[in-house]
Each structure stands twice: as C-alpha cells, then as structure tokens.
Design a protein around this motif. Structure first.
Motif, short mmCIF file in Angstrom:
data_model
loop_
_atom_site.label_atom_id
_atom_site.label_comp_id
_atom_site.label_asym_id
_atom_site.label_seq_id
_atom_site.Cartn_x
_atom_site.Cartn_y
_atom_site.Cartn_z
N THR A 75 -12.36 -3.21 -1.80
CA THR A 75 -11.22 -3.04 -0.90
C THR A 75 -10.73 -4.41 -0.46
N LYS A 76 -9.43 -4.60 -0.53
CA LYS A 76 -8.88 -5.89 -0.13
C LYS A 76 -7.50 -5.70 0.46
N GLN A 77 -7.21 -6.52 1.45
CA GLN A 77 -5.89 -6.49 2.08
C GLN A 77 -5.01 -7.55 1.41
N LEU A 78 -3.79 -7.13 1.05
CA LEU A 78 -2.86 -8.02 0.37
C LEU A 78 -1.52 -8.00 1.09
N TYR A 79 -0.85 -9.14 1.03
CA TYR A 79 0.51 -9.17 1.55
C TYR A 79 1.45 -9.22 0.35
N ILE A 80 1.98 -8.04 0.01
CA ILE A 80 2.86 -7.95 -1.16
C ILE A 80 4.09 -7.13 -0.79
N PHE A 81 5.16 -7.49 -1.42
CA PHE A 81 6.43 -6.79 -1.19
C PHE A 81 6.78 -6.76 0.30
N ASN A 82 6.51 -7.92 0.96
CA ASN A 82 6.88 -8.12 2.37
C ASN A 82 6.16 -7.19 3.34
N LYS A 83 5.03 -6.68 2.89
CA LYS A 83 4.24 -5.83 3.78
C LYS A 83 2.76 -6.04 3.52
N TYR A 84 1.98 -5.69 4.56
CA TYR A 84 0.53 -5.74 4.41
C TYR A 84 0.06 -4.44 3.78
N ARG A 85 -0.73 -4.55 2.71
CA ARG A 85 -1.27 -3.37 2.02
C ARG A 85 -2.78 -3.51 1.94
N GLU A 86 -3.42 -2.37 2.06
CA GLU A 86 -4.87 -2.34 1.83
C GLU A 86 -5.10 -1.57 0.53
N CYS A 87 -5.66 -2.25 -0.44
CA CYS A 87 -5.87 -1.66 -1.76
C CYS A 87 -7.35 -1.40 -1.99
N THR A 88 -7.68 -0.13 -2.25
CA THR A 88 -9.07 0.25 -2.53
C THR A 88 -9.14 0.70 -3.99
N ILE A 89 -9.96 0.02 -4.78
CA ILE A 89 -10.09 0.32 -6.22
C ILE A 89 -11.52 0.76 -6.49
N PHE A 90 -11.68 1.81 -7.26
CA PHE A 90 -13.03 2.33 -7.51
C PHE A 90 -13.14 2.78 -8.98
N PRO A 91 -14.34 2.74 -9.54
CA PRO A 91 -14.53 3.16 -10.93
C PRO A 91 -14.61 4.69 -11.05
#
Length: 588
Positions: A75-91
């Motif tokens: 899980t990581k927080q990113l600032y993309i497309f002018n907004k803060y997003r929290e992206c959770t990736i799982f197998p």
C-alpha cells in the motif's frame, strides 16, 4: 458465477484493476475508467507505460514488481492527477499458490490528506505558540514517560546533560531521585483524583545554586473520563522566590541589628504557645546606657552599641534560640523546650560575654530577666510581662552603679579624644573646693560642686575631634557646634535623677555675669552658684596651662585678666574669693 463476480467488481465504488503477470491490464471497473476519463478498451491488453506518462507509469510498475517478487500486499500513497491517492496492490494466487494475476484498488484520499495537512498545520502552529510561551511545557503518558516537550523543556534538560527526555521518566532524567520520585507521586495523585495539582520544586546544583520552579499539572481525560496522560507547565520562579524571601526577611528582620523584629516576635509567640514547644523560655533584655549614648554621642554611636549588644547575644544563643529586637533598647530571646535553669545559665553567659567586649566609650551592659511558660493555658504575654518586670527590678538595683560606670567611661573617653586631661580636671576640682569652703558651702553642696567640676566639659564627648583639637581659631559655625557641649553635658548628667543640681551647673558653666553667655543668656545670680564657681576656676586653669589653640600666660597675667573680667564674665564676689585663695596659696 463468473459474470456475477465481474458485475460485482465492475460496480464497486472504489476504482479497481487486474493485471496479468506481465503487468498488462486484463480488467478495469467503471470507477477506474471514470477516474481517468477513458474507456475500458483504452486499458485492456495495455501496460501502464502505454497509457500514462513515464513518471506515473514508473511509480505504478515499481509497486507492481514489488508485489510480483515478494507475493505480498503493498500500500502506498501517491500524488497523481492533482490528487492524493492510496493504492493497494495485492497478488491473486490459486490453491497451488500459483500467481495468476495482481489487482489494485485506488482510493481517493485527498480529503483525508487535506485534513491531515490542516491538522499538521494546526499542530505546528500550536507547537510554535507553546514554544513562545514562558516555561517548560510537557506531556506524560500513564506510565510517567515523557511523550512531548516544548523547546524550552528540552533545553532545560539538555543544559543538565540529558539530550533526549522523550520516552523517559523523571527517575531516568533527574539526578535528585527524591525529587524525581516526588514528581511521580504527584502524577499518581493526579491520576487517582483526576484533579489538577500545583506546587513548588527546588532544583539544587553542585555549585550550591538553587533554582526554584513552580510546577502545574493537569490530567487529560479520554471520552470515558479516564486519565490518559498528564500535561504540565514548569516556570522558573527563582527571582520571584528570592524577592519573596527578601521581602519576608525585611518584614521580619530588624534592619539595624539583623535580629528578628517585633512583627516576627508577635507571630512567633503564637506558634510557640503550642504544646510541642513547652516549656518555652523568654529572656528579656534592656540595654543599659543607650539613651545616654544617643543624647551625648549621637545616634550613630547608639547604633554601634546596639550592634555590639546584638553580637554578644548572638554569640551566646544556641541554634534553637531566636533573638528579637522588639523596641529601641529592648531585646527578647525565645527559647522553645527550655527550662528556667537553662535560661539562668544563658543570662550568666551573656553577662560574662559583655565583659569581654569594649565599646568605644562605655562598658557594655544589659539588664536581663527570664520567665518560663509551662502550660498551654498560660498566656505567653503574661510570661513576657513577668520577664519584663524582672528586668526593671534589676535595672533599679543596678542603676546607680551603671550610671557611675558610664560617667567614668565617658570622662575617660573625653580625655582620650580631646585636650582635656585628668590633671586639668583635678586642678579645677581643687580650686572649686577652696572657693566652696571659703563660701561656707554645706558638705552636700561641696559634693555637688566636686561633680560639676569633674563633669563640666563632659558634653565635649559629643563634639568632633576636628573641632576639639583644632590649633587655630574656630570658625563661627565651629564655635556654634562647640557651644552645644553644655547642653550635651546637661543631658548626660540629667540621666541620673540624683544629679539635677549638678546637671544645671554643667549646663550653665559658660553663662556670663553680664548675661552675654550661653546657652540660655542667664545673668547675675540667675546663674547657679556651682556654675559661677566652676566658670572662674576653669577659665583660670585654661589661661595658666594653655590649650592647643592658645598659649599659656603667667599667673600674674591670668590674675589681671580675672580682675578685668570681674562683673562682666565672672561673679565679682567669687572672683574676689578666688583671688584670696590664690594669694593664700602663694603665701604658703
């Protein structure tokens, strides 16, 4: 069933995607498509780098690669497309733990981040405000560990060699373990009572310096009303404390002597009336000769006498004894848990110690009396009155010998500081007695005449040596000062009630027959007889023996001067009688 799950994923509120092991999109839901304002066919079969710019695609692919390699959720927080997003990736793996794909859920956390940033701004603002406030501010958890400290608090302990106090208790950071344990005990009391607490603490350093601090603590309660921690504020009050102590010292201390004053005596006697201090001894003392010294030598000499007496009393007093000056010449010793015998022993020591000290002009002396408060039902002021009565009974018994001693000391002091000599005094006495006998004075009058002759210039003890020993003529101002010696002498002698006639003789021995003398300008027989006699013989002795300011003349010249001044300066009858005495003495 597959279609149902696909519909479920497609309608989830959160943007979601699924990629194959080569990181190509194999599924995106509606929310993900809408997030990027694209269509599904813009994603399926493509890699992130085919769709987004290099920076975003690289960030995404790095996360995906981490999931592929470690088979774990990232899980990581990113600032993309002018907004803060929290992206959770799982197998996504099958029952055989074979990796089939990876999936990601994207959550818009812009509102949360904005709130967090706002909270952070407020937190920084609060910290800055706290750092500008005077004093040390801190927060401790329930385990007494420091969780927060403002900059001043951190610096306070850094100055003591403790670089970091966070996570530590008072026992960890304070050298004084007794004080540290007191802090912890205070915290426990606050936790148990849920009430604020304020008290003073003293930090003592190796160099002997003390730092006074006022510490206020308040419990922080959770929603259930339980204590979650303690916030504290510590302020350096050393200057204020020293000022308070100084003010207290001044309010309870006699400025001249350094002994306690009347205000302290009144307050302390109330405390000493309690049973734990019984029996309480009170020794009352009255300094002998203070008024005489003040009247003749001036109040500066009187102050020196009081300081000397204070020194004697302090040297004799033991630790539990409290010395108070309650009046001009009155002292009191307060002695808790002391018997009458102990008080009597202290009195004897004081009398002995007085004999070891020497004032410039008189022998040190103080009349003393002691009384004991045995019961809480006795009024301590009644006990004080008993001691006072004993003092004045003793003073009456000693008065004559004390005054005689003081007179002798003053005469000796006068001879030491001026041109007056014992021989001059003796000659004046002898010549005055000759005249007195010629005038058929009674024995009592001759005794008084002797004393007037002995003490006629005693007031000069209060005149500056610069004037007394001046070789040249006195200035008008200096002469006016010199003339005051008659009044000073009068006050000295008047201290003894038995010497009223003598006092008048001393006061008037510079009056002149024609009324041009001083201090009162008396004329003729208005001048006391004893003064008229001393006036003649004193003048003759000065003329024939000289002074620092005047050479001696011959007896013949002096006799001619007496004749010339008869009926002007001198009583003509006394002058005649004295000249007869001189002729008879010469004939013999």
């Amino acid at each position: 069933m597959y279609d149902i799950f696909k519909l479920l994923l497609d309608n989830i509120h959160y943007p979601m995607w699924i990629k194959d092991p080569d990181l190509n999109y194999i599924f995106v839901n509606k929310s993900y498509v809408n997030l990027h304002n694209k269509k599904k066919e813009n994603f399926i079969g493509l890699n992130t780098k085919d769709i987004f710019d290099n920076l975003i695609s690289e960030e995404y692919n790095n996360l995906c690669s981490e999931v592929l390699e470690e088979r774990k959720i990232v899980t990581k927080q990113l600032y993309i497309f002018n907004k803060y997003r929290e992206c959770t990736i799982f197998p996504i793996v099958n029952d055989d733990n074979k990796l089939l794909a990876i999936s990601g859920i994207v959550n818009d956390i812009s509102n949360i981040k904005e709130k967090e940033e706002e909270i952070e701004v407020q937190k920084n603002l609060i910290n800055q405000i706290i750092d500008t406030l005077p004093g040390e501010i801190f927060y401790k958890n329930k385990k007494h560990e420091y969780v927060y400290a403002n900059e001043e608090c951190k610096q306070f302990y850094k100055d003591k060699g403790i670089n970091n106090i966070i996570g530590k208790t008072d026992l960890d950071i304070n050298h004084n373990k007794v004080l540290a344990q007191k802090f912890i005990n205070d915290d426990e009391l606050i936790k148990n009572t849920k009430k604020s607490l304020q008290n003073d603490a003293v930090f003592e350093y190796k160099d002997g310096i003390k730092e006074y601090r006022q510490v206020a603590k308040k419990p922080i309660l959770d929603k259930n009303g339980d204590v979650n921690g303690i916030v504290g504020h510590s302020v350096n009050i050393t200057d204020r404390k020293l000022a308070e102590n100084r003010l207290k010292y001044l309010s309870y201390t006699d400025v001249l002597t350094g002994a306690y004053n009347r205000a302290y005596f009144d307050e302390r006697t109330e405390e000493l009336s309690k049973e734990k201090y019984l029996p309480v001894g009170i020794i009352m003392g009255d300094v002998n000769g203070l008024k005489l010294v003040n009247d003749t030598l001036g109040h500066l000499e009187g102050d020196k006498l009081l300081k000397l007496i204070t020194k004697v009393l302090q040297e004799v007093c033991h630790k539990k004894c409290e010395l108070c000056r309650i009046g001009g010449d009155e002292f009191v010793l307060l002695l808790p848990n002391t018997t009458q015998a102990e008080c009597e022993l202290i009195i004897k020591k004081i009398i002995k110690k007085c004999g070891e000290y020497k004032h410039k002009f008189i022998q040190l002396s103080i009349s003393l009396g002691a009384s004991i408060k045995e019961s809480v039902y006795e009024d301590i002021y009644d006990i004080f009155k008993e001691a006072e009565d004993k003092v004045y009974r003793q003073k009456l018994l000693q008065e004559k010998s004390i005054q005689s001693s003081i007179m002798y000391s003053l005469r000796t002091g006068l001879q030491a500081k001026s041109a007056e000599t014992e021989e001059h005094t003796e000659r004046v006495v002898q010549d005055a007695i000759k005249i007195g006998k010629k005038l058929n004075l009674e024995i009592a009058e001759l005794d008084e005449l002797t004393i007037v002759a002995q003490l006629h210039d005693i007031g000069k003890i209060g005149i500056s040596e610069d004037i007394l020993l001046k070789a040249g003529k006195l200035t008008e101002e200096e002469f006016e000062i010199m003339k005051t010696h008659t009044e000073k002498g009068f006050r000295i002698v008047q201290a003894s009630s038995e010497l009223k006639n003598v006092a008048q003789g001393v006061l008037s021995h510079h009056e002149r027959w024609d009324g041009s003398g001083y201090p009162r300008g008396l004329k003729g027989e208005e001048i006391p007889l004893l003064a008229r006699i001393v006036c003649v013989v004193d003048a003759y002795d000065v003329m024939t023996n000289g002074r620092v300011y005047k050479k001696a003349m011959s007896k013949t010249e002096a006799i001619e001067e007496l004749k010339r001044c008869s009926s002007k300066q001198f009583d003509p009858n006394i002058t005649r009688v004295f000249l007869e005495c001189l002729r008879e003495s010469e004939f013999k």
